[in-house]
Design an enzyme around this catalytic site. Sequence first.
Site, PDB file in Angstrom:
ATOM      1  N   LYS A 143       0.838  -1.063  -0.063  1.00 49.86           N
ATOM      2  CA  LYS A 143       0.014  -0.031   0.086  1.00 49.86           C
ATOM      3  C   LYS A 143       0.725   1.260   0.004  1.00 49.86           C
ATOM      4  CE  LYS A 143      -4.072  -2.203   2.106  1.00 49.86           C
ATOM      5  NZ  LYS A 143      -3.588  -3.344   2.706  1.00 49.86           N
TER       6      LYS A 143
HETATM    7  P1  5BU Z   1      -8.663 -10.844   6.710  1.00 52.34           P
HETATM    8  O1  5BU Z   1      -7.903 -11.690   7.890  1.00 52.34           O
HETATM    9  O2  5BU Z   1      -9.232 -11.743   6.043  1.00 52.34           O
HETATM   10  O3  5BU Z   1      -9.599  -9.869   7.643  1.00 52.34           O
HETATM   11  O4  5BU Z   1      -7.354 -10.214   5.921  1.00 52.34           O
HETATM   12  C1  5BU Z   1      -7.779  -9.321   5.208  1.00 52.34           C
HETATM   13  C2  5BU Z   1      -6.277  -8.936   4.302  1.00 52.34           C
HETATM   14  O5  5BU Z   1      -6.707  -8.039   3.283  1.00 52.34           O
HETATM   15  C3  5BU Z   1      -5.458  -8.172   5.282  1.00 52.34           C
HETATM   16  O6  5BU Z   1      -4.024  -8.538   5.031  1.00 52.34           O
HETATM   17  C4  5BU Z   1      -5.613  -6.619   4.905  1.00 52.34           C
HETATM   18  O7  5BU Z   1      -4.388  -5.810   5.062  1.00 52.34           O
HETATM   19  C5  5BU Z   1      -6.083  -6.716   3.478  1.00 52.34           C
HETATM   20  N1  5BU Z   1      -7.178  -5.854   3.401  1.00 52.34           N
HETATM   21  C6  5BU Z   1      -8.355  -5.568   3.614  1.00 52.34           C
HETATM   22  O8  5BU Z   1      -8.596  -6.423   4.539  1.00 52.34           O
HETATM   23  N2  5BU Z   1      -9.097  -4.583   3.381  1.00 52.34           N
HETATM   24  C7  5BU Z   1      -8.780  -3.616   2.281  1.00 52.34           C
HETATM   25  O9  5BU Z   1      -9.617  -2.770   2.046  1.00 52.34           O
HETATM   26  C8  5BU Z   1      -7.448  -3.922   1.652  1.00 52.34           C
HETATM   27  C9  5BU Z   1      -6.795  -4.826   2.092  1.00 52.34           C
HETATM   28 BR1  5BU Z   1      -7.220  -2.639   0.365  1.00 52.34          BR
END
Ligand code: 5BU
Length: 483
Positions: A311
């Site tokens: 990012k």
């Molecule tokens: P989760 O454990 O499924 O909640 O992880 C989601 C991943 O996607 C996590 O690594 C975030 O940094 C990434 N992410 C997110 O959750 N939402 C966003 O809008 C973005 C990235 Br862009």
Amino acid sequence: MANLEEKLNKFALELFKIEVLKFGDFKMKVGINSPVYFDLRSIISHPKLLDTLADLLCEFSKDLKYDQLCGVPYTALPIATLMSTKIEKPMLVRRKEQKAYGTKKLIEGRFNEGERCLIVEDVVTSGSSILETVRDLRKEGLNVTEAIVVLDRQQGGAENLQEDGVQMHSLFTIKSLLKILLQHKCIDQATVDKVDVYIKNSQIRANGEMKNGVEKPKNRLHLSFTDRSKFARNAITKKLFELMESKETNLCVAVDVTDSTKLLDIAENIGPHICILKTHIDILSNFNVKLIQQLRAIAKKHNFLIFEDRKFADIGNTVKLQYTEGVYNIISWADIVTVHALPGPGIMEAIKQAIESSENGAERGVFVLAEMSSANNLITNAYSQEALRIADQYKDITCGIICQSKELVSNPGVIQLTPGVQLNNKSDDLGQQYNSPEAVIYEKGADIAIVGRAIITAENIKNTAEEYRKCLWAAYKKRLVAG
Ligand code: 5BU
């Protein structure tokens, strides 16, 4: 005194001089390329011509019966304003977005129900912009049956408006305008012929569908990844489409762990089920170069891409350094990185330059972040649109868009990634919001779903990854059939 026809001839030549008409290959709002573009926006820089245009429109519409004038935002607003003062008839303004505070009015200006309102517009292709304005005015009780426009591109707009009870009167049609320019040797016959063919093949309905001839590009949501690989705009995107189809997976796993050994262990387990492994390399407490070599070896073995969700969000120069230098030397191992559009195009330029001067040139790309999954994030629709514009400007390095809604991605060569995916929870306690795998693919339009904790904290990571893969792939297949 010159008659109206003579005045129009003279005015057409003036428009040509200030380059309101351009010839080439132009992308249109409705999706097919045009050999001619008419852009009246710059007329505000030529007050005398603007005034002449308002005079011509007043003369042209002198027999029409109306009580109010309304210009379609934005280009026609100053034109309608001038007409309004010249003929001393009141004017209305339709907001493009409803005010978020105060009166929430859509139409500015005073009017009575049943009053007749004349629409003023610069150029009509399908007529959809006029119809949007007409609908809002009619909602307020105004009587709208006529529109006066500077140029009718003759692509079905007049018929579409007629179907909705609006009669269009145009100062010029594209053919009449080109005829004047040809007579005065401003353009050649070949250009006129090219425009003729284009008009014939690009009749448009008000909803944007083509009536005949060239078909609108097929909706990416109903095209297979194999078909879409033909639209890929760079090598890495093509490779990703192909590996998704060959492995039958549209699952990206976010391996947000802090231990390198754990990262490698999970990578080995989920490898056969994923198209992308996503890292946040800076959360590892025991990062080392050897880890990178091992991770790349696993990626090669199981045929997946590595995506560092960095990012980037700084000025171009800093981002270039963050991408290519430091302990992580991200460009050396991450196939794809995420970029915020916030700093403007400079950030994309920086990444592009870094990629071009790296030895892996063709094998690197970015995902541009246009929306986030977290509750109450500050991204607005206007911001998302600008992010898309910047992504499009850098198509040779852009693989896809990270977003939450299908409307943002239309080009079949661009991949939509959507995070915030889990079967069991709706949210975490830090603002993350989840949708089911099925909803993310089918309703939100994701091509690839990013799944993190739902998989990496599962008791059996391998099986859980396999379950999510199956579920996501089935949703993709269902979406294809639905088209
Ligand atoms: P989760 O454990 O499924 O909640 O992880 C989601 C991943 O996607 C996590 O690594 C975030 O940094 C990434 N992410 C997110 O959750 N939402 C966003 O809008 C973005 C990235 Br862009």
